[in-house]
Design an enzyme around this catalytic site. Sequence first.
Site, short mmCIF file in Angstrom:
data_model
loop_
_atom_site.label_atom_id
_atom_site.label_comp_id
_atom_site.label_asym_id
_atom_site.label_seq_id
_atom_site.Cartn_x
_atom_site.Cartn_y
_atom_site.Cartn_z
N ASP A 187 -4.94 -27.53 0.82
CA ASP A 187 -4.46 -26.90 -0.41
C ASP A 187 -5.67 -26.53 -1.24
OD1 ASP A 187 -3.18 -26.04 -2.64
OD2 ASP A 187 -2.43 -27.99 -3.26
N GLN B 21 -16.39 -25.98 -11.25
CA GLN B 21 -15.72 -24.70 -11.52
C GLN B 21 -15.30 -24.62 -12.97
OE1 GLN B 21 -12.64 -25.14 -8.55
NE2 GLN B 21 -12.20 -27.22 -9.23
N PRO C 48 -16.36 -23.58 -4.58
CA PRO C 48 -16.35 -24.83 -3.82
C PRO C 48 -15.53 -24.79 -2.53
CG PRO C 48 -15.23 -25.12 -5.96
CD PRO C 48 -15.88 -23.76 -5.96
N HIS D 142 4.32 -25.62 -3.09
CA HIS D 142 4.19 -27.03 -2.70
C HIS D 142 5.21 -27.43 -1.63
CE1 HIS D 142 2.01 -27.32 -6.73
NE2 HIS D 142 1.13 -27.33 -5.77
N1 AG3 Z 1 -4.01 -23.25 -4.23
C1 AG3 Z 1 -4.05 -21.87 -3.81
C2 AG3 Z 1 -4.07 -20.92 -4.93
C3 AG3 Z 1 -4.59 -19.58 -4.60
C4 AG3 Z 1 -4.22 -18.62 -5.67
N2 AG3 Z 1 -5.09 -17.49 -5.69
C5 AG3 Z 1 -5.27 -16.70 -6.76
N3 AG3 Z 1 -4.61 -16.90 -7.85
N4 AG3 Z 1 -6.10 -15.70 -6.67
C6 AG3 Z 1 -3.02 -23.62 -5.16
C7 AG3 Z 1 -3.10 -25.02 -5.63
C8 AG3 Z 1 -1.75 -25.55 -5.93
N5 AG3 Z 1 -1.64 -26.91 -5.59
#
Ligand code: AG3
Length: 274
Positions: A155, A31, A162, A62
């Site tokens: 998460d 990515q 991916p 978190h």
């Molecule tokens: N994971 C989910 C983030 C999604 C945000 N989406 C967006 N900005 N379009 C976050 C990882 C943090 N550990």
Amino acid sequence: MSIWFTEKQTENFGITMKINKTYVSEQTEFQKLDMVETEEFGNMLILDGMVMTTQKDEFVYHEMVAHVPLFTHPNPKHVLVVGGGDGGVIREVLKHPSVEKAVLVEIDGKVIEYSKKYLPEIAGDLENPRVEVQVDDGFMHIATSENQYDVIMVDSTEPVGPAAKLFEKGFYEGISKALKEDGIFVAQTDNPWFTPELISQVFSDVSEIFPITRLYTANIPTYPSGLWTFTIGSKKHDPLEVPADRFHEIETKYWTPQLHTAAFALPKFVSDLI
Ligand code: AG3
């Protein structure tokens, strides 16, 4: 002249932040990865143009990913985090003394490397001896695990690139197999303003596999719409029936025992999705 970053959250709508510095801007094997310093939210990790985490508001996501399922389980010992290479979920998981081992399976080693360097208060616990970090495909890890984990946290990024296969029903079936008989999993499931169909689809898929399925929300200012959802699938323990004495002392900035339950109270237009 100042530089501004915009995440286009839909074709016609975005969030814009003033950038003081760009530390990293590179195409990894998986990515596009940018690490920047913003004026308002501190250092920020961006993957494929989407905000993943910022120093200022990371605690909300978190804490809510980790503590809701971990307090729902009476004795979580063996925990898996799929994705989460910034280490924020792991930091929160380690606040639970019952956890003997937390495995992190992140597909992109560069996320771990740059998070350690530029987001040290988020990634700092990745070196903890209770943590095992694997740079690997979480989908494959799930497919090859059986009856192993008490709690699994997904998460992931969004269902493009991916992470696309982490939103499919087959993945949730794999999670169910990878969990022990009273296991619980949680996944981040985007927002009800711009991706209502995703929330409905995931909830319906998960409820065909897990007897207890629940949706909860948290306020995350840098994510699309600010109203973020998480879906829980549980084999036995209901997050809405946690005995009060299970909530042990823990240092948090968002999660509280009251909020553990309150987060499941949904606005009408959100509960209509499930
Ligand atoms: N994971 C989910 C983030 C999604 C945000 N989406 C967006 N900005 N379009 C976050 C990882 C943090 N550990």
